[in-house]
Design an enzyme around this catalytic site. Structure first.
Site, PDB file in Angstrom:
ATOM      1  N   SER A 189     -12.708  68.151  14.346  1.00 57.60           N
ATOM      2  CA  SER A 189     -12.893  66.858  14.365  1.00 57.60           C
ATOM      3  C   SER A 189     -14.550  66.489  14.346  1.00 57.60           C
ATOM      4  O   SER A 189     -14.978  65.332  14.089  1.00 57.60           O
ATOM      5  CB  SER A 189     -12.148  65.945  15.211  1.00 57.60           C
ATOM      6  OG  SER A 189     -12.262  66.553  16.614  1.00 57.60           O
ATOM      7  N   HIS A 217      -6.559  65.498  11.372  1.00 55.48           N
ATOM      8  CA  HIS A 217      -7.859  64.830  10.531  1.00 55.48           C
ATOM      9  C   HIS A 217      -7.453  65.252   9.168  1.00 55.48           C
ATOM     10  O   HIS A 217      -8.219  64.894   8.170  1.00 55.48           O
ATOM     11  CB  HIS A 217      -9.134  65.133  11.185  1.00 55.48           C
ATOM     12  CG  HIS A 217      -9.598  64.304  12.415  1.00 55.48           C
ATOM     13  ND1 HIS A 217      -9.855  63.270  12.145  1.00 55.48           N
ATOM     14  CD2 HIS A 217      -9.623  64.858  13.708  1.00 55.48           C
ATOM     15  CE1 HIS A 217     -10.352  62.690  13.316  1.00 55.48           C
ATOM     16  NE2 HIS A 217      -9.943  63.802  14.254  1.00 55.48           N
ATOM     17  N   LYS A 248      -3.894  58.418  12.921  1.00 50.06           N
ATOM     18  CA  LYS A 248      -5.261  58.379  12.135  1.00 50.06           C
ATOM     19  C   LYS A 248      -4.566  57.948  10.763  1.00 50.06           C
ATOM     20  O   LYS A 248      -4.725  56.834  10.566  1.00 50.06           O
ATOM     21  CB  LYS A 248      -5.857  59.844  12.377  1.00 50.06           C
ATOM     22  CG  LYS A 248      -6.295  60.175  13.885  1.00 50.06           C
ATOM     23  CD  LYS A 248      -7.044  61.364  13.989  1.00 50.06           C
ATOM     24  CE  LYS A 248      -7.724  61.486  15.236  1.00 50.06           C
ATOM     25  NZ  LYS A 248      -6.897  62.281  16.175  1.00 50.06           N
TER      26      LYS A 248
HETATM   27  C1  LIG Z   1      -6.783  62.937  17.640  1.00 49.78           C
HETATM   28  C2  LIG Z   1      -6.299  64.114  17.787  1.00 49.78           C
HETATM   29  C3  LIG Z   1      -5.210  64.515  18.585  1.00 49.78           C
HETATM   30  C4  LIG Z   1      -4.421  63.452  19.456  1.00 49.78           C
HETATM   31  O1  LIG Z   1      -3.586  62.458  18.671  1.00 49.78           O
HETATM   32  P1  LIG Z   1      -3.015  61.520  19.351  1.00 49.78           P
HETATM   33  O2  LIG Z   1      -1.950  60.846  18.325  1.00 49.78           O
HETATM   34  O3  LIG Z   1      -4.134  60.490  19.538  1.00 49.78           O
HETATM   35  O4  LIG Z   1      -2.601  61.735  20.672  1.00 49.78           O
HETATM   36  C5  LIG Z   1      -4.713  65.733  18.606  1.00 49.78           C
HETATM   37  N1  LIG Z   1      -5.470  66.728  17.952  1.00 49.78           N
HETATM   38  C6  LIG Z   1      -6.536  66.380  17.169  1.00 49.78           C
HETATM   39  C7  LIG Z   1      -7.039  67.482  16.366  1.00 49.78           C
HETATM   40  C8  LIG Z   1      -6.796  65.046  17.164  1.00 49.78           C
HETATM   41  O5  LIG Z   1      -8.003  65.072  16.538  1.00 49.78           O
END
Ligand SMILES: *Cc1c(COP(=O)(O)O)cnc(C)c1O
Length: 400
Positions: A189, A217, A248
């Site tokens: 990310s 992502h 996301k």
């Molecule tokens: C955003 C993210 C998470 C967490 O996800 P949530 O649904 O907000 O708990 C986990 N792993 C990665 C790689 C992320 O980018």
């Protein structure tokens, strides 16, 4: 006694590490209202614009009228609504997997996956830049045999697999052989680069290890209709555990794990995050069913996202900005110095652009950056406006 926390907060402020949380006064979209002013939004993970989509809103209203809001129990007791089952089955089919389990967040999904499958005497092998939730899950598992390989480096992974071969062939105290689990983020990310998944899967097979990818992502950005990194590399059915987030690309909240029926059933029976914490609320679940339907229907939004990302990257590179080595829509604009990155972001904000600085401890010291996340909701004019502001601030601060 309480003083020490206030003191710690003051210290964070003194060091410039205090997190000032912006309050958003509008829904998500290409623009956000902050302190009564419209700002061009370049930092949300709303890749496909689903967070504020009218179809999701309609689906929520309909479901809430029928079922209310809360589920009032953990999933394992009286809290599994038929909408949860519908969502799990839709996600399994979207990901072309046998089965799916939905949890209340991606963080929770990583916890559930790793804590349930990996015990003290098992073996956990992790990319050095994996997400904090994977690191925390490893700690929670109590695993004694944790190994790190160099970022996205299959040779380093192979080395670790060779080093752990003996351990993997030595029975645990219960007489069973240890599970060896290789875990990686799909899209990293902070840099936007991809895990070398084909190489990882090949090595895992050769060494009889399980693979788990955190595709947070990748969903909505990679693969056909935004199915994610496994589809992107044509590895359907080859990755044991595909963990995702619903917060996301999918635009709502929640997390999920897809895989073969047996392993998902096991997580449903044994996962503490599933057994001892409530599932998604009715509105979340209904919105997500609609989100998956929209993604299945067409890849128009994914195409638009990539057009926007490519446009932005080309314009920024031409101006001389260093954009790192991203392979996804995530675009890190490298600045280096922490304070300069902060100043850059403040100056952009004054010009009506909201793009947050990413700095230590999220990335290594001296590699601070502004992370830009274009989305399908942006127009070409929005991006041109962003590029112009970056150019002005870039010249003023001598970044270009
Ligand atoms: C955003 C993210 C998470 C967490 O996800 P949530 O649904 O907000 O708990 C986990 N792993 C990665 C790689 C992320 O980018």
């Amino acid at each position: 006694m309480n003083d020490k926390y206030s003191k710690a907060i003051q210290e964070l402020k003194d060091k410039g590490l205090y997190n000032d949380i912006r309050i958003i006064e509008s829904g998500q979209g290409a623009y956000l209202t902050i302190k009564g002013e419209q700002k061009l939004n370049l930092c949300s993970n709303n890749y496909l614009g689903l967070a504020n989509d009218p179809r999701l809103v309609e689906a929520v209203i309909k479901a809430v009228k029928e079922y209310g809001v809360g589920t009032s129990s953990v999933r394992a007791l009286s809290g599994t609504n038929k909408l949860h089952i519908e969502l799990e089955s839709k996600l399994a089919s979207f990901k072309h997997c046998d089965a799916c389990i939905v949890l209340s967040g991606g963080y929770m999904a990583n916890m559930a996956c790793i804590q349930t499958l990996i015990g003290k005497e098992d073996i956990l092998i992790s990319d050095e830049l994996n997400h904090a939730s994977i690191i925390d899950a490893g700690r929670l598992s109590g695993c004694k045999n944790k190994f790190i390989y160099k970022h996205a480096d299959v040779e380093s992974l192979e080395q670790v697999l060779k080093e752990t071969e003996n351990l993997a062939n030595t029975p645990k105290s219960d007489g069973e052989l240890p599970t060896r689990l290789i875990v990686t983020d799909g899209v990293f990310s902070m840099d936007g680069d991809l895990a070398p998944l084909p190489g990882i899967v090949k090595l895992a097979k050769a060494h009889n290890a399980l693979t788990m990818v955190d595709d947070a992502h990748g969903e909505g950005t990679l693969g056909k209709n935004g199915r994610g990194i496994v589809d992107h590399f044509g590895l359907e059915g080859e990755v044991d555990l595909d963990v995702g987030t619903l917060s996301k690309g999918f635009g709502v909240m929640g997390g999920f794990i897809t895989g073969k029926q047996g392993i998902i059933d096991f997580l449903r029976q044994k996962g503490r995050q599933f057994l001892f914490s409530n599932g998604l609320s009715i509105p979340d679940t209904a919105a997500l069913i609609e989100a998956v339907t929209i993604m299945e229907e067409s890849d128009e939004r994914v195409k638009k996202l990539w057009e926007n990302a490519t446009f932005f990257k080309e314009k920024m590179s031409a101006l001389g900005f260093d954009l790192g080595h991203s392979e996804s829509p995530i675009t890190p604009v490298m600045i280096g110095d922490e304070n300069k990155a902060k100043e850059f972001s403040v100056k952009l904000f004054e010009k009506g652009i909201y793009a947050t600085p990413i700095k230590f401890p999220m990335v290594a010291l001296g590699t601070a950056r502004i992370r830009v996340i274009p989305s399908a909701t942006h127009s070409v004019e929005d991006l041109e406006k962003a590029v112009k502001a970056f150019e002005e601030v870039g010249r003023e601060l001598q970044v270009i």
